[in-house]
Design an enzyme around this catalytic site. Structure first.
Site, PDB file in Angstrom:
ATOM      1  N   LYS A   1      -1.645  -1.920   7.939  1.00  0.00           N
ATOM      2  CA  LYS A   1      -2.684  -1.071   8.973  1.00  0.00           C
ATOM      3  C   LYS A   1      -2.661  -1.698  10.115  1.00  0.00           C
ATOM      4  O   LYS A   1      -2.582  -3.050  10.500  1.00  0.00           O
ATOM      5  CB  LYS A   1      -3.756  -1.350   8.300  1.00  0.00           C
ATOM      6  CG  LYS A   1      -4.025  -0.602   6.940  1.00  0.00           C
ATOM      7  CD  LYS A   1      -5.384  -0.748   6.159  1.00  0.00           C
ATOM      8  CE  LYS A   1      -5.703  -0.056   5.036  1.00  0.00           C
ATOM      9  NZ  LYS A   1      -6.988  -0.011   4.554  1.00  0.00           N
TER      10      LYS A   1
ATOM     11  N   ARG B   1       0.774  -1.104  -0.034  1.00  0.00           N
ATOM     12  CA  ARG B   1      -0.191   0.018  -0.035  1.00  0.00           C
ATOM     13  C   ARG B   1       0.901   1.326   0.130  1.00  0.00           C
ATOM     14  O   ARG B   1       1.959   1.254   0.344  1.00  0.00           O
ATOM     15  CB  ARG B   1      -0.993   0.125   1.284  1.00  0.00           C
ATOM     16  CG  ARG B   1      -1.795  -1.266   1.442  1.00  0.00           C
ATOM     17  CD  ARG B   1      -2.509  -0.982   2.742  1.00  0.00           C
ATOM     18  NE  ARG B   1      -3.476  -2.261   2.991  1.00  0.00           N
ATOM     19  CZ  ARG B   1      -3.216  -3.190   3.772  1.00  0.00           C
ATOM     20  NH1 ARG B   1      -1.962  -3.530   4.195  1.00  0.00           N
ATOM     21  NH2 ARG B   1      -3.923  -4.079   3.921  1.00  0.00           N
TER      22      ARG B   1
ATOM     23  N   HIS C   1      -4.402  -8.694   4.096  1.00  0.00           N
ATOM     24  CA  HIS C   1      -5.646  -8.709   4.554  1.00  0.00           C
ATOM     25  C   HIS C   1      -6.297  -9.476   5.676  1.00  0.00           C
ATOM     26  O   HIS C   1      -5.402 -10.661   5.739  1.00  0.00           O
ATOM     27  CB  HIS C   1      -6.679  -8.937   3.036  1.00  0.00           C
ATOM     28  CG  HIS C   1      -6.522  -8.342   1.897  1.00  0.00           C
ATOM     29  ND1 HIS C   1      -6.612  -8.330   0.802  1.00  0.00           N
ATOM     30  CD2 HIS C   1      -6.454  -6.822   2.078  1.00  0.00           C
ATOM     31  CE1 HIS C   1      -6.688  -7.394  -0.237  1.00  0.00           C
ATOM     32  NE2 HIS C   1      -6.500  -6.397   0.527  1.00  0.00           N
TER      33      HIS C   1
END
Length: 289
Positions: free
Chosen positions: A168, A137, A252
């Site tokens: 994240k 990302r 993810h």
């Protein structure tokens, strides 16, 4: 009474304590200030009807995903306000959930990627490769340091380079990286890989937004850093047929999210139909009629 910088700073500290990324913190605080400015009210007197009015007014011009993000920011802010005694209720909890229709993934076409890699300078080329090959990302690119390229042993015992990626929520994952990508990073200076060139900012990392702009500028209109991740996911799944491996590659939490990133090519769907057709009994439709 409007929200003060001191109160915002307290909410930011709360989010940092919850291990939210700096990018998330900036986005959430911007959302809340934008809502209150547009409504012309202070957050301590806002009602559920006020927040619904804002979201409803934006529903015709904004994408559903943007609306959902604003609602999430409001829910997070008022959860904090309620927990810390600023409010007795959470008005955002009474706003309706925003339905976001599933859209098709948009993997960057190979021809566009090839042209972009040829035309880009060394720094942007590295950004393109890290996103399209390793699935990083833009926020992960901003946090990447030379020291995050380490050696590991593969299943044959050979030494290979891997990236220690901080994703994240501070989640870490190990991503194998080809020598062609690891080499330029290791030959660079210690510290952040992508640093600012502005006067007085030497050694400071580029922001995720700045990296996103650089990548978008290297691509035709409509293609972004995110479509590079879609390309990475789509190609990886086509070759490996392993959704769990692609999930780990992209960082993810759920395989359902990975499925959203991967485009199933029409030729694969055509092959699936051909397979089901080949097993279907032959029927003389004229005779049935």
């Amino acid at each position: 009474m409007t929200i003060t910088l001191t109160e915002l700073a307290r909410w930011e500290a709360w989010m940092r304590a919850a291990n939210r990324s700096e990018e998330t913190i900036r986005l959430r605080t911007y959302h809340v200030r934008r809502v209150m400015t547009d409504l012309g009210i202070d957050p301590w007197s806002a009602t559920p009807e006020d927040l619904v009015r804002f979201l409803s007014a934006k529903s015709t011009g904004w994408k559903p995903a943007t609306l959902r993000s604003y609602r999430a920011s409001l829910r997070a802010f008022y959860a904090w306000a309620q927990a810390t005694g600023h409010r007795q209720d959470n008005p955002a909890a009474l706003t309706p959930a925003v339905n976001v229709p599933r859209s098709l993934p948009r993997p960057l076409p190979e021809t566009i990627l090839t042209e972009a890699l040829r035309a880009a300078d060394v720094r942007v080329r590295l950004m393109l490769l890290l996103s399209s090959v390793c699935g990083l990302r833009r926020g992960e690119l901003a946090r990447l340091r030379r020291e995050d390229v380490v050696e590991d042993l593969d299943e044959t015992g050979a030494r290979r380079h891997v990236l220690l990626v901080r994703g994240k929520g501070g989640k870490e994952r190990m991503v194998p990286v080809p020598t062609s990508i690891a080499g330029p990073i290791l030959r660079g200076p210690a510290g952040y890989v992508f640093t600012s060139e502005a006067w007085g900012m030497a050694g400071r990392p580029l922001t995720p937004a700045h990296i996103g702009r650089l990548v978008s500028a290297a691509l035709p209109d409509g293609w972004t850093c995110h479509t590079l991740r879609h390309r990475c996911a789509t190609v990886a799944l086509e070759i490996t047929k392993d959704l769990r491996a692609v999930q780990e590659l992209l960082g993810h939490a759920k395989p359902e999210t990975t499925a959203i990133y991967t485009l199933v090519r029409v030729n694969r769907i055509r092959a699936a139909v051909a397979a089901t057709s080949s097993m279907t009994p032959t029927v003389d439709y004229d005779e049935v009629a």
